[in-house]
Design a protein around this motif. Structure first.
Motif, PDB file in Angstrom:
ATOM      1  N   ASN A  11     -12.701  -1.731   0.127  1.00  0.00           N
ATOM      2  CA  ASN A  11     -12.386  -0.469   0.644  1.00  0.00           C
ATOM      3  C   ASN A  11     -13.349   0.675   0.285  1.00  0.00           C
ATOM      4  O   ASN A  11     -13.792   1.533   0.938  1.00  0.00           O
ATOM      5  CB  ASN A  11     -10.874  -0.071   0.118  1.00  0.00           C
ATOM      6  CG  ASN A  11      -9.850  -0.582   1.053  1.00  0.00           C
ATOM      7  OD1 ASN A  11     -10.096  -1.467   1.857  1.00  0.00           O
ATOM      8  ND2 ASN A  11      -8.718  -0.572   0.462  1.00  0.00           N
TER       9      ASN A  11
ATOM     10  N   PRO B 189      -4.944  -3.082   4.661  1.00  0.00           N
ATOM     11  CA  PRO B 189      -6.134  -3.399   3.869  1.00  0.00           C
ATOM     12  C   PRO B 189      -6.748  -4.574   4.312  1.00  0.00           C
ATOM     13  O   PRO B 189      -8.004  -4.941   4.451  1.00  0.00           O
ATOM     14  CB  PRO B 189      -5.379  -3.771   2.422  1.00  0.00           C
ATOM     15  CG  PRO B 189      -4.344  -2.818   2.292  1.00  0.00           C
ATOM     16  CD  PRO B 189      -3.744  -2.993   3.720  1.00  0.00           C
TER      17      PRO B 189
ATOM     18  N   LEU C 132      -1.519   1.824   4.395  1.00  0.00           N
ATOM     19  CA  LEU C 132      -2.873   1.408   5.046  1.00  0.00           C
ATOM     20  C   LEU C 132      -2.727  -0.080   5.241  1.00  0.00           C
ATOM     21  O   LEU C 132      -1.836  -0.673   4.881  1.00  0.00           O
ATOM     22  CB  LEU C 132      -4.031   1.523   4.173  1.00  0.00           C
ATOM     23  CG  LEU C 132      -4.313   2.937   3.696  1.00  0.00           C
ATOM     24  CD1 LEU C 132      -5.397   3.430   2.760  1.00  0.00           C
ATOM     25  CD2 LEU C 132      -4.710   3.915   5.088  1.00  0.00           C
TER      26      LEU C 132
ATOM     27  N   CYS D 289       0.891  -1.106  -0.145  1.00  0.00           N
ATOM     28  CA  CYS D 289       0.045   0.120  -0.144  1.00  0.00           C
ATOM     29  C   CYS D 289       0.988   1.245  -0.058  1.00  0.00           C
ATOM     30  O   CYS D 289       1.593   1.663   0.840  1.00  0.00           O
ATOM     31  CB  CYS D 289      -1.000   0.078   1.179  1.00  0.00           C
ATOM     32  SG  CYS D 289      -1.972   1.584   1.336  1.00  0.00           S
ATOM     33  N   PRO D 290       0.776   2.116  -0.960  1.00  0.00           N
ATOM     34  CA  PRO D 290       1.431   3.295  -0.995  1.00  0.00           C
ATOM     35  C   PRO D 290       1.249   4.283   0.037  1.00  0.00           C
ATOM     36  O   PRO D 290       2.007   5.118   0.401  1.00  0.00           O
ATOM     37  CB  PRO D 290       0.835   4.081  -2.289  1.00  0.00           C
ATOM     38  CG  PRO D 290       0.423   3.005  -3.048  1.00  0.00           C
ATOM     39  CD  PRO D 290      -0.278   1.886  -2.206  1.00  0.00           C
TER      40      PRO D 290
ATOM     41  N   CYS E  53      -7.594   6.019   1.610  1.00  0.00           N
ATOM     42  CA  CYS E  53      -7.375   5.053   0.157  1.00  0.00           C
ATOM     43  C   CYS E  53      -7.680   5.800  -1.224  1.00  0.00           C
ATOM     44  O   CYS E  53      -8.888   6.158  -1.235  1.00  0.00           O
ATOM     45  CB  CYS E  53      -8.444   3.620   0.347  1.00  0.00           C
ATOM     46  SG  CYS E  53      -8.305   2.526  -0.926  1.00  0.00           S
ATOM     47  N   MET E  54      -6.751   5.454  -2.174  1.00  0.00           N
ATOM     48  CA  MET E  54      -7.217   6.265  -3.472  1.00  0.00           C
ATOM     49  C   MET E  54      -7.390   5.099  -4.302  1.00  0.00           C
ATOM     50  O   MET E  54      -7.374   5.171  -5.434  1.00  0.00           O
ATOM     51  CB  MET E  54      -5.805   6.704  -3.908  1.00  0.00           C
ATOM     52  CG  MET E  54      -4.735   5.988  -4.120  1.00  0.00           C
ATOM     53  SD  MET E  54      -3.498   6.790  -4.912  1.00  0.00           S
ATOM     54  CE  MET E  54      -1.981   5.460  -4.859  1.00  0.00           C
ATOM     55  N   GLU E  55      -7.785   3.875  -3.736  1.00  0.00           N
ATOM     56  CA  GLU E  55      -8.366   2.599  -4.678  1.00  0.00           C
ATOM     57  C   GLU E  55      -7.379   2.305  -5.914  1.00  0.00           C
ATOM     58  O   GLU E  55      -7.762   2.144  -6.969  1.00  0.00           O
ATOM     59  CB  GLU E  55      -9.747   2.980  -5.143  1.00  0.00           C
ATOM     60  CG  GLU E  55     -10.524   3.429  -4.031  1.00  0.00           C
ATOM     61  CD  GLU E  55     -12.014   3.843  -4.589  1.00  0.00           C
ATOM     62  OE1 GLU E  55     -12.354   3.714  -5.551  1.00  0.00           O
ATOM     63  OE2 GLU E  55     -12.740   4.359  -3.662  1.00  0.00           O
ATOM     64  N   CYS E  56      -6.056   2.491  -5.703  1.00  0.00           N
ATOM     65  CA  CYS E  56      -5.045   2.078  -6.824  1.00  0.00           C
ATOM     66  C   CYS E  56      -5.024   0.772  -6.882  1.00  0.00           C
ATOM     67  O   CYS E  56      -4.487   0.262  -8.108  1.00  0.00           O
ATOM     68  CB  CYS E  56      -3.715   2.618  -6.251  1.00  0.00           C
ATOM     69  SG  CYS E  56      -3.037   1.851  -4.918  1.00  0.00           S
ATOM     70  N   GLY E  57      -5.372  -0.210  -6.046  1.00  0.00           N
ATOM     71  CA  GLY E  57      -5.454  -1.458  -6.393  1.00  0.00           C
ATOM     72  C   GLY E  57      -4.325  -2.424  -6.199  1.00  0.00           C
ATOM     73  O   GLY E  57      -4.186  -3.571  -6.405  1.00  0.00           O
ATOM     74  N   CYS E  58      -3.271  -1.613  -5.574  1.00  0.00           N
ATOM     75  CA  CYS E  58      -1.997  -2.625  -5.430  1.00  0.00           C
ATOM     76  C   CYS E  58      -2.110  -3.707  -4.284  1.00  0.00           C
ATOM     77  O   CYS E  58      -1.530  -4.741  -4.522  1.00  0.00           O
ATOM     78  CB  CYS E  58      -0.948  -1.422  -4.630  1.00  0.00           C
ATOM     79  SG  CYS E  58      -0.327  -0.281  -5.826  1.00  0.00           S
ATOM     80  N   CYS E  59      -2.901  -3.131  -3.436  1.00  0.00           N
ATOM     81  CA  CYS E  59      -3.048  -4.475  -2.273  1.00  0.00           C
ATOM     82  C   CYS E  59      -3.996  -5.638  -2.975  1.00  0.00           C
ATOM     83  O   CYS E  59      -3.361  -6.877  -2.737  1.00  0.00           O
ATOM     84  CB  CYS E  59      -4.158  -3.805  -1.259  1.00  0.00           C
ATOM     85  SG  CYS E  59      -5.559  -2.947  -1.627  1.00  0.00           S
TER      86      CYS E  59
HETATM   87  S1  SF4 Z   1      -6.146   0.338  -2.849  1.00  0.00           S
HETATM   88 FE1  SF4 Z   1      -5.231  -0.885  -1.385  1.00  0.00          FE
HETATM   89  S2  SF4 Z   1      -2.855  -0.343  -1.740  1.00  0.00           S
HETATM   90 FE2  SF4 Z   1      -4.170   1.165  -2.796  1.00  0.00          FE
HETATM   91  S3  SF4 Z   1      -4.416   2.988  -1.283  1.00  0.00           S
HETATM   92 FE3  SF4 Z   1      -6.168   1.606  -1.116  1.00  0.00          FE
HETATM   93  S4  SF4 Z   1      -5.383   0.189   0.624  1.00  0.00           S
HETATM   94 FE4  SF4 Z   1      -3.639   0.964  -0.204  1.00  0.00          FE
END
Ligand code: SF4
Ligand code: SF4
Length: 440
Positions: A426, A383, A381, A377-378, A406-412
């Motif tokens: 999220n 998750p 956070l 998570c950038p 959370c910016m919903e970037c999807g890395c997690c």
């Molecule tokens: S989508 Fe996941 S990785 Fe991205 S900011 Fe939200 S919790 Fe962190």
């Protein structure tokens, strides 16, 4: 967000890029028989139709607007006849109306179109609103609102986002290669009329060497513009990450970029701004990438806004196989759609149709507490903990876990070996917090 968190964010996630269409020069799609123009294509107040069924309209004529400042007008992308004002629920679940225009295939331009007269900041901001511009690479935030600064004297930096860190999408790259001078002209306009900008950074991932070279060539006599090659690692295009990479400044929780003296604009948005100031033609078309194994001929194409995806697919040779998943946008942050009759909106930059090759169904299983999502998570956070708190509908815990960040970037979700649907959780958790907040 602390400095430590931001430095951590620079790690990101290494995603495969599949930039299959990067060398495909943009083709122009002819206008379809009908366009469907939703009255909500932006954040803020919805527009309402200013035309009625039976009206004749021309290209670039206003069809929907709103008297609130925090909104953005909608223009017809074809000439023809308004044949319906129909109810529509957009992919985010927002109920709105579509202005449906049947094209006469004459593509007559609206007579009122002329380059705006701009001599000061106020006129510039009015022109930006009139252009219908919203953030073309993201959530559709109205650009004139972003550029209306509370404390202009404190904003000294413009960051232009050409990271294009999402896999598959190459439309911003094509924008640099085909309309690079417009990006520079747009930068000059923003620098002239907004804030006290003394430095400009153009952030590009280093997997686009030709784009970097082209931008360096275009800016060689402009010492205040720095082309910034960034290590190719998702999500380099995230606003807070780009600002830190460029300036070392940290945008904390509850802050906006202007609070640290920065404006961030997408490269395509800023290029459009320059084009509008030269021609007066409002936002009526969009360059998008169409790709995925279910598409016969992947392409970059310029498409009239309001064109249905089914017509776009037809222009790309039709389906090679029945798509298993369709996305508006990239695979990391795009929105899945279940129906190809959706129309193209201002902020769409890709249509991806995935077949069997990209959609091996791996069922989700129980969390094994490996911690990979936390490390990915950038924004530092947790998750997995958010997932548990959401399942328990524990609002206080969700607040404590800062899910709103959370910016919903999807890395997690990308790194999760158990294939937990963490981004969806999220989103739902944030909605739960909104619903539980006291009504004003
Ligand atoms: S989508 Fe996941 S990785 Fe991205 S900011 Fe939200 S919790 Fe962190
Ligand atoms: S990555 Fe997946 S399995 Fe690992 S802790 Fe996070 S949610 Fe659980």
């Amino acid at each position: 967000m602390s400095k430590k968190d931001v430095i951590k964010s620079l790690k990101g996630v290494a995603v495969d890029h599949y930039k299959n269409t990067e060398d495909y020069v943009t083709e122009t799609m002819p206008e379809p028989d009908r366009v469907y123009l939703p009255c909500v294509q932006h954040m803020g107040a919805p527009c309402t139709p200013v035309v009625k069924v039976g009206d004749l309209v021309k290209v670039g004529q206003l069809v929907a607007d709103c008297d609130k400042a925090f909104s953005s007008p909608i223009y017809s992308s074809v000439s023809g006849k308004v044949v319906a004002l129909e109810d529509f629920i957009n992919p985010q679940g927002v109920r709105t109306q579509n202005v449906v225009v049947e094209a006469d295939h004459q593509q007559q331009m609206y007579e009122g179109i002329a380059p705006p007269k701009v001599t000061n900041t106020q006129e510039f901001l009015k022109a930006v609103r009139d252009s219908g511009l919203v953030g073309l690479g993201g959530a559709g935030f109205p650009t004139h609102i972003k550029l209306s600064l509370r404390e202009p004297e404190k904003v000294d930096t413009l960051c232009v986002n050409i990271a294009e860190c999402e896999p598959y999408i190459t439309s911003d790259y094509r924008n640099v290669m085909e309309d690079g001078q417009d990006i520079i002209d747009g930068i000059e306009l923003v620098k002239k009329y907004v804030g006290k900008i003394t430095q400009v950074f153009i952030g590009v991932e280093d997997n686009k060497p030709k784009a970097i070279q082209r931008l360096q060539l275009l800016t060689q006599d402009k010492p205040y513009i720095k082309v910034l090659p960034m290590r190719s690692q998702y999500p380099k295009g995230a606003e807070k990450v780009l600002i830190y990479e460029s300036t070392g400044r940290v945008v904390g929780d509850g802050m906006i970029p202007a609070d640290v003296g920065v404006i961030v604009m997408n490269g395509t948005s800023i290029a459009f701004l320059a084009q509008y100031m030269k021609t007066g033609v409002p936002l009526i078309s969009k360059r998008i990438t169409v790709d995925g194994s279910a598409i016969t001929n992947p392409k970059n194409i310029r498409v009239p806004l309001g064109t249905r995806f089914v017509d776009i697919v037809q222009f790309c040779g039709g389906y090679k196989e029945q798509p298993r998943k369709m996305l508006m946008g990239g695979p990391m942050m795009g929105i899945a759609i279940y129906d190809d009759t959706y129309p193209l909106l201002k902020n769409n930059n890709a249509l991806l149709c995935f077949g069997e090759k990209e959609t091996k169904a791996i069922p989700s299983s129980a969390c094994i507490r490996c911690g990979r999502c936390v490390r990915a998570c950038p924004f530092s956070l947790m998750p997995a903990a958010i997932d548990r708190a959401y399942q328990a509908k524990d609002v206080e815990k969700l607040k404590a876990l800062c899910v709103g960040r959370c910016m919903e970037c999807g890395c997690c979700a990308y790194v999760c070996p158990a294939k937990r649907n963490l981004v969806l959780t999220n989103r739902l958790a944030k909605q739960l917090l909104r619903n539980s907040a006291p009504k004003k």
